[in-house]
Design a protein around this motif. Structure first.
Motif, short mmCIF file in Angstrom:
data_model
loop_
_atom_site.label_atom_id
_atom_site.label_comp_id
_atom_site.label_asym_id
_atom_site.label_seq_id
_atom_site.Cartn_x
_atom_site.Cartn_y
_atom_site.Cartn_z
N ASP A 1 0.81 -1.23 -0.13
CA ASP A 1 0.09 -0.04 -0.09
C ASP A 1 0.90 1.09 0.05
O ASP A 1 0.23 2.35 -0.06
CB ASP A 1 -0.87 0.07 1.14
CG ASP A 1 -1.88 -1.03 1.15
OD1 ASP A 1 -2.30 -1.83 0.17
OD2 ASP A 1 -2.47 -1.55 2.23
N ALA B 1 0.51 3.50 -3.25
CA ALA B 1 -0.67 4.35 -3.49
C ALA B 1 -0.74 5.39 -2.51
O ALA B 1 -1.27 6.58 -2.77
CB ALA B 1 -2.04 3.14 -3.32
N TYR B 2 -0.24 5.30 -1.31
CA TYR B 2 -0.22 6.05 -0.12
C TYR B 2 0.42 7.34 -0.76
O TYR B 2 0.23 8.51 -0.49
CB TYR B 2 0.31 5.63 0.96
CG TYR B 2 0.35 6.84 2.14
CD1 TYR B 2 -0.63 7.11 2.85
CD2 TYR B 2 1.65 7.08 2.60
CE1 TYR B 2 -0.72 7.90 3.83
CE2 TYR B 2 1.68 7.95 3.65
CZ TYR B 2 0.59 8.61 4.17
OH TYR B 2 0.59 9.47 5.38
N SER C 1 1.60 8.18 -3.52
CA SER C 1 1.21 8.96 -5.17
C SER C 1 0.01 9.91 -4.54
O SER C 1 -0.01 10.88 -5.13
CB SER C 1 0.61 7.93 -5.98
OG SER C 1 -0.51 7.14 -5.56
N THR C 2 -0.87 9.55 -3.70
CA THR C 2 -2.10 10.35 -2.88
C THR C 2 -1.44 11.69 -2.48
O THR C 2 -2.00 12.76 -2.56
CB THR C 2 -3.06 9.64 -2.16
OG1 THR C 2 -2.24 9.08 -1.08
CG2 THR C 2 -3.62 8.61 -3.06
N GLN D 1 -0.23 13.90 -5.06
CA GLN D 1 -1.32 14.69 -5.91
C GLN D 1 -1.74 15.86 -4.98
O GLN D 1 -1.99 16.94 -5.45
CB GLN D 1 -2.54 13.82 -6.02
CG GLN D 1 -2.18 12.74 -7.12
CD GLN D 1 -3.26 11.67 -7.25
OE1 GLN D 1 -4.21 11.94 -6.28
NE2 GLN D 1 -3.23 10.79 -8.13
N GLN D 2 -1.43 15.96 -3.96
CA GLN D 2 -2.01 17.21 -2.90
C GLN D 2 -0.78 18.27 -2.98
O GLN D 2 -1.02 19.46 -3.10
CB GLN D 2 -1.95 16.53 -1.31
CG GLN D 2 -3.17 15.81 -1.13
CD GLN D 2 -3.17 15.31 0.10
OE1 GLN D 2 -2.48 15.70 0.94
NE2 GLN D 2 -4.37 14.34 0.49
N HIS E 1 7.45 8.14 -9.51
CA HIS E 1 6.49 9.16 -9.40
C HIS E 1 7.21 10.39 -9.53
O HIS E 1 6.70 11.47 -9.06
CB HIS E 1 5.76 8.72 -8.01
CG HIS E 1 4.68 7.73 -8.29
ND1 HIS E 1 3.72 7.68 -8.98
CD2 HIS E 1 4.91 6.44 -7.50
CE1 HIS E 1 3.03 6.53 -8.86
NE2 HIS E 1 3.88 5.73 -8.13
#
Length: 135
Positions: A85, A88-89, A91-92, A95-96, A125
């Motif tokens: 996980d 995914a953590y 990358s979120t 995005q912020q 990323h």
């Protein structure tokens, strides 16, 4: 016959010295608690020769000596996360704020592949990664 003076002794207690001591103890503990940054996870960081520190750290990824991953943002308490996980953590979070840094706190005794996993995620990323060491 001489007159004797009788000195009357009063039973009072001076609190000023006691309040001074309490104030100094309170001041000491307030200053001592702000100087230390508590680290909930015991990680033995490797030593580095360079003494350069980053100014802004948004995401903190820690790997303890058992290979467990922990994440946190800023000075918030870190929470455990599964290795699957982690991408995914991060990358979120990116995005912020696309100008964020990731601070990697990895124990010096873990396998190198665990560090490379985080490095690969950051490279994929296009995130900025900083490896934390002892000063």
């Amino acid at each position: 016959m001489s007159l004797k003076r009788r000195n009357k002794v009063t039973a009072t207690f001076a609190m000023s010295s006691m309040t001074d001591l309490i104030f100094l103890l309170l001041l000491f503990f307030v200053m001592a608690s702000t100087m230390s940054s508590p680290n909930d996870i015991k990680i033995n960081l490797p030593q580095a020769r360079a003494k350069q520190a980053t100014k802004k750290v948004v995401a903190k990824v820690s790997i303890d000596n058992l290979g467990n991953y922990f994440v946190g943002i800023g000075n918030a308490k870190q929470r455990p996360i599964a290795a699957e996980d982690l991408e995914a953590y991060l990358s979120t979070i990116q995005q912020q704020d696309s100008t964020m840094y990731i601070a990697l706190h990895a124990d010096e005794d873990i396998p190198y592949k665990e560090v490379v996993r985080v490095l690969d995620i950051a490279n994929e990323h296009k995130m900025k990664l900083v490896v934390a060491t002892k000063r």
